[in-house]
Scaffold this motif. Structure first.
Motif, short mmCIF file in Angstrom:
data_model
loop_
_atom_site.label_atom_id
_atom_site.label_comp_id
_atom_site.label_asym_id
_atom_site.label_seq_id
_atom_site.Cartn_x
_atom_site.Cartn_y
_atom_site.Cartn_z
N GLN A 4 -1.21 -22.80 -0.26
CA GLN A 4 -0.61 -22.09 0.85
C GLN A 4 -1.51 -22.23 2.07
O GLN A 4 -2.73 -22.19 1.96
CB GLN A 4 -0.43 -20.62 0.51
CG GLN A 4 0.57 -20.40 -0.62
CD GLN A 4 0.61 -18.95 -1.04
OE1 GLN A 4 -0.37 -18.43 -1.54
NE2 GLN A 4 1.75 -18.32 -0.82
N GLN A 46 -9.15 -18.06 -3.02
CA GLN A 46 -8.42 -17.09 -2.21
C GLN A 46 -9.23 -16.77 -0.97
O GLN A 46 -10.31 -16.21 -1.05
CB GLN A 46 -8.15 -15.82 -3.00
CG GLN A 46 -7.36 -14.81 -2.18
CD GLN A 46 -6.94 -13.60 -2.98
OE1 GLN A 46 -6.83 -13.65 -4.19
NE2 GLN A 46 -6.70 -12.51 -2.28
N ALA A 48 -7.75 -15.08 1.73
CA ALA A 48 -7.19 -13.93 2.44
C ALA A 48 -6.60 -12.93 1.46
O ALA A 48 -5.96 -13.33 0.49
CB ALA A 48 -6.10 -14.40 3.42
N SER A 49 -6.82 -11.65 1.75
CA SER A 49 -6.16 -10.61 0.97
C SER A 49 -4.71 -10.45 1.39
O SER A 49 -3.86 -10.06 0.61
CB SER A 49 -6.89 -9.27 1.16
OG SER A 49 -8.22 -9.39 0.73
N SER A 50 -4.45 -10.73 2.68
CA SER A 50 -3.11 -10.69 3.25
C SER A 50 -3.14 -11.51 4.53
O SER A 50 -4.21 -11.85 5.02
CB SER A 50 -2.70 -9.25 3.55
OG SER A 50 -3.38 -8.78 4.71
N PRO A 51 -1.99 -11.79 5.14
CA PRO A 51 -2.00 -12.53 6.41
C PRO A 51 -2.74 -11.79 7.52
O PRO A 51 -3.14 -12.38 8.51
CB PRO A 51 -0.50 -12.68 6.75
CG PRO A 51 0.19 -12.58 5.44
CD PRO A 51 -0.63 -11.62 4.62
N TYR A 52 -2.94 -10.49 7.34
CA TYR A 52 -3.63 -9.68 8.35
C TYR A 52 -5.11 -9.52 8.08
O TYR A 52 -5.81 -8.86 8.83
CB TYR A 52 -2.96 -8.30 8.42
CG TYR A 52 -1.48 -8.41 8.61
CD1 TYR A 52 -0.93 -8.82 9.82
CD2 TYR A 52 -0.62 -8.18 7.54
CE1 TYR A 52 0.44 -8.96 9.98
CE2 TYR A 52 0.75 -8.32 7.69
CZ TYR A 52 1.28 -8.70 8.91
OH TYR A 52 2.62 -8.85 9.06
N ASN A 53 -5.58 -10.13 6.98
CA ASN A 53 -6.98 -9.96 6.59
C ASN A 53 -7.56 -11.28 6.08
O ASN A 53 -7.95 -11.38 4.92
CB ASN A 53 -7.08 -8.87 5.51
CG ASN A 53 -8.50 -8.46 5.26
OD1 ASN A 53 -9.40 -8.74 6.05
ND2 ASN A 53 -8.73 -7.80 4.15
N SER A 107 -10.30 -0.36 1.64
CA SER A 107 -10.11 -1.09 2.89
C SER A 107 -11.41 -1.45 3.61
O SER A 107 -11.43 -2.39 4.39
CB SER A 107 -9.21 -0.29 3.84
OG SER A 107 -9.82 0.97 4.12
#
Length: 172
Positions: A4, A46, A48-53, A107
């Motif tokens: 990805q 990996q 990124a934990s999410s697209p925002y992080n 977080s």
């Protein structure tokens, strides 16, 4: 295999990614993979934990071999030098959750990064944690957990990893 955010990856000649490997490459500074790098089957990278992080970056030097079932968690920057050898199931985690009086924060994290010098060998199922720098030509024994930095030529064993003489025969 699943890749990805491939646009974040720059690969050299002769790169091999094994079957059933997963790469989530979303990162601030991308992934750079040198010539003749092998990442074996069932590896998981990996960034990124999410697209925002997104994580910071991953660099893998030429001629490096990463064994099957290895996990590379790119929170902070990870730099792996040339001609390194990783056994099966090696884990690198460049992120750590903050611990407060209220407990572990889901977080709030620190991301200091990991640096592994050229020619370093890491044995099966060893783990290298955030903030660690290993010098060139180190040897990390199977199952070791490296929690602090060590200079060039170190041989490390145990949990947490400790330095031993290369000729040591103390039952390890």
């Amino acid at each position: 295999m699943s890749v990805q955010y491939a646009r974040c990856i720059e690969v050299g000649r002769g790169f091999y990614l094994g079957d059933r490997s997963r790469v989530l490459a979303l990162s601030l500074d991308g992934i750079r993979i040198g010539d003749r790098v092998t990442i074996r089957e069932n590896a998981w990278i990996q960034c990124a934990s999410s697209p925002y992080n997104p994580g910071q970056s991953l660099s893998i030097g030429e001629g490096t071999y990463i064994g099957p079932y290895s996990v590379i968690g790119v929170g902070g920057p990870i730099e792996i030098g040339p001609r390194c050898q990783f056994g099966a199931g090696v884990t690198l985690i460049a992120e750590n959750h903050d611990v407060t009086e209220a407990g572990v924060s889901a977080s709030e994290v620190t991301r200091r990064g990991i640096s592994i010098g050229s020619g370093t060998w890491i044995g099966h199922r060893a783990t290298v944690l955030d903030g660690v720098t290993l010098g060139s030509n180190c040897v990390v024994g199977a199952g070791a957990v490296v929690t602090k930095s060590f200079p060039d030529g170190s041989t490390l064993v145990g949990v947490p990893a400790r330095r031993i003489d290369r000729g040591a025969t103390d039952g390890v």
